[in-house]
Design a protein around this motif. Structure first.
Motif, PDB file in Angstrom:
ATOM      1  N   LEU A  19       0.834  -1.204   0.000  1.00 56.27           N
ATOM      2  CA  LEU A  19       0.000   0.000   0.000  1.00 56.27           C
ATOM      3  C   LEU A  19       0.865   1.248   0.000  1.00 56.27           C
ATOM      4  O   LEU A  19       1.900   1.296   0.674  1.00 56.27           O
ATOM      5  CB  LEU A  19      -0.894   0.032   1.241  1.00 56.27           C
ATOM      6  N   VAL A  20       0.423   2.222  -0.757  1.00 57.90           N
ATOM      7  CA  VAL A  20       1.009   3.560  -0.761  1.00 57.90           C
ATOM      8  C   VAL A  20      -0.082   4.453  -0.197  1.00 57.90           C
ATOM      9  O   VAL A  20      -1.143   4.617  -0.814  1.00 57.90           O
ATOM     10  CB  VAL A  20       1.406   3.995  -2.190  1.00 57.90           C
ATOM     11  N   ILE A  21       0.147   5.010   0.989  1.00 58.80           N
ATOM     12  CA  ILE A  21      -0.857   5.843   1.654  1.00 58.80           C
ATOM     13  C   ILE A  21      -0.289   7.245   1.789  1.00 58.80           C
ATOM     14  O   ILE A  21       0.695   7.466   2.497  1.00 58.80           O
ATOM     15  CB  ILE A  21      -1.240   5.269   3.033  1.00 58.80           C
ATOM     16  N   ASN A  22      -0.912   8.184   1.091  1.00 63.51           N
ATOM     17  CA  ASN A  22      -0.416   9.556   1.021  1.00 63.51           C
ATOM     18  C   ASN A  22      -1.363  10.495   1.756  1.00 63.51           C
ATOM     19  O   ASN A  22      -2.568  10.485   1.536  1.00 63.51           O
ATOM     20  CB  ASN A  22      -0.300   9.987  -0.447  1.00 63.51           C
ATOM     21  N   TYR A  23      -0.794  11.321   2.623  1.00 59.85           N
ATOM     22  CA  TYR A  23      -1.557  12.347   3.338  1.00 59.85           C
ATOM     23  C   TYR A  23      -1.322  13.691   2.658  1.00 59.85           C
ATOM     24  O   TYR A  23      -0.181  14.053   2.376  1.00 59.85           O
ATOM     25  CB  TYR A  23      -1.132  12.416   4.805  1.00 59.85           C
ATOM     26  N   TRP A  24      -2.416  14.418   2.428  1.00 60.97           N
ATOM     27  CA  TRP A  24      -2.368  15.675   1.701  1.00 60.97           C
ATOM     28  C   TRP A  24      -3.334  16.674   2.349  1.00 60.97           C
ATOM     29  O   TRP A  24      -4.186  16.305   3.154  1.00 60.97           O
ATOM     30  CB  TRP A  24      -2.769  15.470   0.235  1.00 60.97           C
ATOM     31  N   CYS A  79       1.923  19.297  -1.864  1.00 61.14           N
ATOM     32  CA  CYS A  79       0.889  18.274  -2.107  1.00 61.14           C
ATOM     33  C   CYS A  79       0.266  18.493  -3.486  1.00 61.14           C
ATOM     34  O   CYS A  79       0.032  17.535  -4.236  1.00 61.14           O
ATOM     35  CB  CYS A  79      -0.211  18.337  -1.049  1.00 61.14           C
ATOM     36  N   ARG A  80      -0.017  19.742  -3.809  1.00 63.76           N
ATOM     37  CA  ARG A  80      -0.616  20.065  -5.110  1.00 63.76           C
ATOM     38  C   ARG A  80       0.290  19.621  -6.262  1.00 63.76           C
ATOM     39  O   ARG A  80      -0.187  19.157  -7.280  1.00 63.76           O
ATOM     40  CB  ARG A  80      -0.887  21.568  -5.202  1.00 63.76           C
ATOM     41  N   LYS A  81       1.595  19.760  -6.070  1.00 66.81           N
ATOM     42  CA  LYS A  81       2.537  19.344  -7.112  1.00 66.81           C
ATOM     43  C   LYS A  81       2.694  17.822  -7.161  1.00 66.81           C
ATOM     44  O   LYS A  81       2.972  17.259  -8.212  1.00 66.81           O
ATOM     45  CB  LYS A  81       3.902  20.008  -6.865  1.00 66.81           C
ATOM     46  N   GLU A  82       2.516  17.174  -6.022  1.00 68.08           N
ATOM     47  CA  GLU A  82       2.727  15.731  -5.919  1.00 68.08           C
ATOM     48  C   GLU A  82       1.555  14.903  -6.459  1.00 68.08           C
ATOM     49  O   GLU A  82       1.766  13.799  -6.968  1.00 68.08           O
ATOM     50  CB  GLU A  82       2.970  15.374  -4.445  1.00 68.08           C
ATOM     51  N   ILE A  83       0.345  15.412  -6.379  1.00 68.07           N
ATOM     52  CA  ILE A  83      -0.841  14.638  -6.780  1.00 68.07           C
ATOM     53  C   ILE A  83      -0.752  14.112  -8.217  1.00 68.07           C
ATOM     54  O   ILE A  83      -1.045  12.931  -8.448  1.00 68.07           O
ATOM     55  CB  ILE A  83      -2.143  15.438  -6.549  1.00 68.07           C
ATOM     56  N   GLY A 112      -7.380  17.332  -8.304  1.00 71.17           N
ATOM     57  CA  GLY A 112      -7.307  16.417  -9.441  1.00 71.17           C
ATOM     58  C   GLY A 112      -6.961  14.987  -9.062  1.00 71.17           C
ATOM     59  O   GLY A 112      -6.396  14.242  -9.865  1.00 71.17           O
ATOM     60  N   ILE A 113      -7.305  14.591  -7.838  1.00 69.93           N
ATOM     61  CA  ILE A 113      -7.014  13.221  -7.393  1.00 69.93           C
ATOM     62  C   ILE A 113      -7.935  12.256  -8.141  1.00 69.93           C
ATOM     63  O   ILE A 113      -9.150  12.372  -8.052  1.00 69.93           O
ATOM     64  CB  ILE A 113      -7.187  13.077  -5.871  1.00 69.93           C
ATOM     65  N   LEU A 125       7.985   8.339   3.757  1.00 71.13           N
ATOM     66  CA  LEU A 125       8.590   9.257   2.796  1.00 71.13           C
ATOM     67  C   LEU A 125       8.037  10.652   3.070  1.00 71.13           C
ATOM     68  O   LEU A 125       6.850  10.905   2.858  1.00 71.13           O
ATOM     69  CB  LEU A 125       8.269   8.828   1.360  1.00 71.13           C
ATOM     70  N   LEU A 126       8.876  11.536   3.555  1.00 70.55           N
ATOM     71  CA  LEU A 126       8.446  12.888   3.896  1.00 70.55           C
ATOM     72  C   LEU A 126       8.793  13.837   2.761  1.00 70.55           C
ATOM     73  O   LEU A 126       9.887  13.775   2.206  1.00 70.55           O
ATOM     74  CB  LEU A 126       9.132  13.327   5.193  1.00 70.55           C
ATOM     75  N   GLY A 127       7.847  14.682   2.407  1.00 76.11           N
ATOM     76  CA  GLY A 127       8.060  15.649   1.333  1.00 76.11           C
ATOM     77  C   GLY A 127       7.507  15.143   0.015  1.00 76.11           C
ATOM     78  O   GLY A 127       7.016  14.026  -0.095  1.00 76.11           O
ATOM     79  N   GLU A 128       7.611  16.000  -0.972  1.00 75.89           N
ATOM     80  CA  GLU A 128       7.064  15.710  -2.306  1.00 75.89           C
ATOM     81  C   GLU A 128       7.778  14.519  -2.937  1.00 75.89           C
ATOM     82  O   GLU A 128       9.009  14.461  -2.959  1.00 75.89           O
ATOM     83  CB  GLU A 128       7.245  16.966  -3.168  1.00 75.89           C
ATOM     84  N   GLN A 129       6.998  13.578  -3.464  1.00 75.14           N
ATOM     85  CA  GLN A 129       7.526  12.368  -4.088  1.00 75.14           C
ATOM     86  C   GLN A 129       7.186  12.348  -5.571  1.00 75.14           C
ATOM     87  O   GLN A 129       6.257  13.018  -6.017  1.00 75.14           O
ATOM     88  CB  GLN A 129       6.933  11.118  -3.424  1.00 75.14           C
TER      89      GLN A 129
END
Length: 179
Positions: free
Chosen positions: A67-72, A79-83, A120-121, A158-162
């Motif tokens: 699982l990849v669980i992302n908090y935004w 977060c906006r750039k990472e989505i 845009g998720i 993983l902390l920060g934009e991925q």
């Protein structure tokens, strides 16, 4: 004339010997209710809450896979750039792992749907935070992404934009370490 039997504190010896099962008949409904209630907790949950559209999320989607669980949050610029990267990741994984988003602010219902749409998720946003289920720590910074193995154990934070490529590399590395 009033019968003295109405005021008798004890049953007569003849009525006490009528049926041996009669004294247990009163306990049967209580036993049945106890057994039914005890069985309620043994069944695994069929749903893990709802998504951003109010649709049930099958608990099986959070089991037996990576699982990849992302908090935004809507106010989080990274977060906006990472989505868009996470949307790409879902396409690249094509069912090999589950990708889920969780709103850091705990938004629900229409507010959650509106913010997820604004960012845009395109993948599942869990309305119910799965932190307790997977013993995820509460981050004080966003975005944060947790990688959870098929047994439900947190394997990496993983902390920060991925990027999609970066998460794929982390997953490949962790899967190589898996027993």
């Amino acid at each position: 004339m009033i019968s003295s039997a109405l005021f008798s504190p004890c049953p007569s010896p003849a009525s006490a010997r009528e049926e041996p099962w009669a004294k247990w008949a009163a306990f049967f409904p209580l036993l049945l209710i106890t057994l039914l209630l005890a069985s309620c907790g043994d069944k695994p949950a069929e749903h893990a809450g709802v998504d951003q559209h109010g649709q049930p999320v099958a608990a099986s989607r959070l089991q037996d896979q990576w699982l990849v669980i992302n908090y935004w949050a809507i106010w989080c610029a990274p977060c906006r750039k990472e989505i868009p990267e996470l949307n790409r990741l879902v396409q690249q994984l094509s069912g090999q792992a589950g990708v889920f988003a969780v709103n850091f602010d705990g938004k629900q219902g229409e507010a959650l749907a509106k913010e997820a749409n604004e960012l845009g998720i395109t993948f599942t946003v869990l309305a119910q935070d799965p932190a307790n289920r997977f013993n995820l720590p509460r981050s004080t910074a966003l975005p944060v992404t947790y990688l959870v193995d098929p047994s439900g154990k947190l394997r990496q934070t993983l902390l920060g934009e991925q990027t999609a490529a970066g998460i794929l590399e982390h997953l490949a590395s962790l899967q190589g370490d898996s027993p």
